[in-house]
Design an enzyme around this catalytic site. Structure first.
Site, PDB file in Angstrom:
ATOM      1  CB  THR A  82      32.541  72.419  -4.351  1.00  0.00           C
ATOM      2  OG1 THR A  82      33.720  72.559  -3.546  1.00  0.00           O
ATOM      3  CG2 THR A  82      31.767  73.727  -4.333  1.00  0.00           C
ATOM      4  CE  LYS A 126      34.520  73.247  -9.216  1.00  0.00           C
ATOM      5  NZ  LYS A 126      33.470  73.035  -8.183  1.00  0.00           N
ATOM      6  CE  LYS A 131      47.778  79.349  -4.582  1.00  0.00           C
ATOM      7  NZ  LYS A 131      46.912  79.130  -3.398  1.00  0.00           N
ATOM      8  CB  VAL A 143      39.209  67.592  -2.367  1.00  0.00           C
ATOM      9  CG1 VAL A 143      38.435  67.398  -1.071  1.00  0.00           C
ATOM     10  CG2 VAL A 143      39.129  69.048  -2.813  1.00  0.00           C
ATOM     11  CB  CYS A 194      38.174  76.809  -5.898  1.00  0.00           C
ATOM     12  SG  CYS A 194      38.676  75.193  -5.282  1.00  0.00           S
ATOM     13  CG  ASN A 236      35.738  79.299  -2.700  1.00  0.00           C
ATOM     14  OD1 ASN A 236      36.517  79.550  -1.782  1.00  0.00           O
ATOM     15  ND2 ASN A 236      35.695  78.118  -3.280  1.00  0.00           N
ATOM     16  CE  LYS A 276      51.089  91.554  -4.709  1.00  0.00           C
ATOM     17  NZ  LYS A 276      52.047  92.578  -4.234  1.00  0.00           N
ATOM     18  N   GLY A 291      42.305  82.467 -10.792  1.00  0.00           N
ATOM     19  CA  GLY A 291      42.104  81.311 -11.667  1.00  0.00           C
ATOM     20  C   GLY A 291      41.968  80.079 -10.803  1.00  0.00           C
TER      21      GLY A 291
END
Length: 440
Positions: free
Chosen positions: A120, A260, A317, A11, A257, A205, A248, A254
């Protein structure tokens, strides 16, 4: 405007690059001197498309620099705090690094400096930030909550072209400054109070995680009734009230973000005695879904003891080297414990995975086909383009047994069939090609 960024992870670094690109003078600060040396040499500590090119150009134009000295904040008009808030054992967010950073920078703040929190954080944290500053200095500081919504693998694109910017503050001056800072990026700016801004991040999220777990539950049901989850998801997504994003099916989410933030939101609910039943189910479904790969292997091969299993994908990803909460970290150790030799390949995630898990039964390869050579099965865990584009007929020719376990529904059924692979995809029983009892 002079901007200081505290914390140079995903970030912080991407935010710094974004603001520097907009014409501001940015210094990114981190107490990790080795990281600062790396960044000052123009080498990002994370894998993110185009990031290095932006860094080098902006550094050359003297709009972006890096420092390990928190006293640099004394020159800043805005201080952006973007330190990590990792998950504690109980699921709550650990604010230790955040508090430490705020207390260290507090003595250097000018009276008119805005403190922007992009980490966050649980609801009410921005108010605690002001308390920490007051305890250190005896002065009030204006804080503004601007949660980030960037995706790893497309973080720069998301920063330059955000869907929306959320600005939470109870200071009109701070809100106006934050709004002006972000105005060149989008007209979709939502102004709200501090606590609502903090909650929007978690709610967003958690909802996306819910969509993923829902379609994975549908996939498991499709397996049992003979429906195709890919077509089901397409039909659902045509409804504008639902939308196609995050429908999808696969082996779950995973990263840094979703896992958690869902656990943290559950803790927030628990602290006010609210039983968030839906979110509990979302988390449980996601964790269970990772076992799909192991069940599919068992269905195709029976025992895997003494067999060789190729694993394509370590990162959570494509487009990132991040393996935090990646399915691979659950699946690979289980393969090893069942007696398999594991041959792994990932374009970016090898180093981070090996820091988290290393075993003599796990061998790494630079190319997908090299990892698959002599394997009794290939398990696709991350749908990197390099894996999706493999010649499936060539893949079959190098394997000891042509079993393909597709944990991301990345392949077309016709191509798999033509290659003669014994194939299993998530929630697509119509495509399943079962191996014979003996693969000798």
């Amino acid at each position: 405007m002079r901007i200081a960024i505290i914390g140079v992870g995903y970030v912080g670094l991407v935010t710094g690059v974004c603001f520097a690109e907009l014409g501001h003078r940015v210094v990114c600060i981190d107490r990790d001197e080795n990281k600062i040396k790396l960044l000052s040499a123009g080498r990002p500590a994370i894998h993110e498309p185009d990031l290095e090119e932006y860094m080098l150009r902006l550094m050359g134009e003297e709009r972006l620099r890096f420092s390990a000295s928190v006293d640099e904040t004394a020159q800043a008009d805005v201080v952006v705090v973007a330190v990590g808030t990792p998950q504690r054992i109980d699921g709550a967010s650990d604010l230790t690094d955040l508090e430490s950073a705020v207390r260290r920078l507090a003595p250097f703040l000018r009276e008119d400096t805005i403190v922007m929190i992009k980490s966050t954080v649980p609801v009410g944290t921005n108010e605690r930030v002001r308390d920490w500053i007051r305890e250190e200095t005896g002065r009030h500081a204006d804080t503004v909550s601007v949660p980030e919504f960037m995706r790893e693998g497309s973080a720069l694109q998301d920063s330059f072209h955000p869907d929306r910017i959320v600005i939470g503050s109870d200071s009109p001056r701070a809100a106006a400054i934050a709004g002006g800072l972000h105005a060149p990026l989008t007209a979709n700016i939502l102004h709200t109070d501090l606590r609502t801004a903090e909650m929007i991040k978690y709610a967003s999220n958690a909802f996306l995680a819910t969509k993923i777990s829902f379609i994975n539950e549908m996939a498991n049901l499709c397996d049992k009734v003979g429906a195709d989850v890919e077509v089901v998801a397409a039909g659902m997504g045509m409804d504008p009230r639902i939308g196609s994003a995050f429908l999808k099916a696969g082996i779950g989410y995973g990263g840094s973000c979703f896992p958690k933030d869902t656990h943290a939101l559950l803790q927030i609910a628990g602290h006010v005695d609210y039983d968030f039943k839906l979110l509990k189910a979302v988390i449980e479904v996601n964790q269970t879904q990772r076992r799909w790969v192991l069940d599919a292997l068992n269905e195709q091969l029976g025992t895997i003891e003494g067999l060789t299993i190729a694993v394509w994908g370590a990162s959570f990803k494509p487009g990132t080297d991040d393996v935090r909460s990646a399915p691979s970290l659950d699946i690979v150790p289980e393969l090893v414990s069942r007696g398999a030799a594991v041959r792994m390949c990932d374009p970016a995630g090898e180093s981070n995975f090996r820091r988290a898990y290393e075993h003599p039964q796990v061998t790494w390869y630079n190319e997908a086909l090299a990892a698959a050579e002599g394997a009794h099965a290939v398990c696709l865990l991350t749908e990197w383009p390099v894996f999706r584009e493999v010649d499936l007929s060539l893949l079959r020719s190098v394997m000891a047994a042509p079993v393909l376990i597709d944990g991301r529904n990345a392949y077309q059924g016709e191509a798999v069939m033509q290659a003669g692979l014994y194939y299993t995809a998530v929630g697509r029983p119509v495509l399943r090609q079962m191996a014979p009892c003996s693969l000798d």
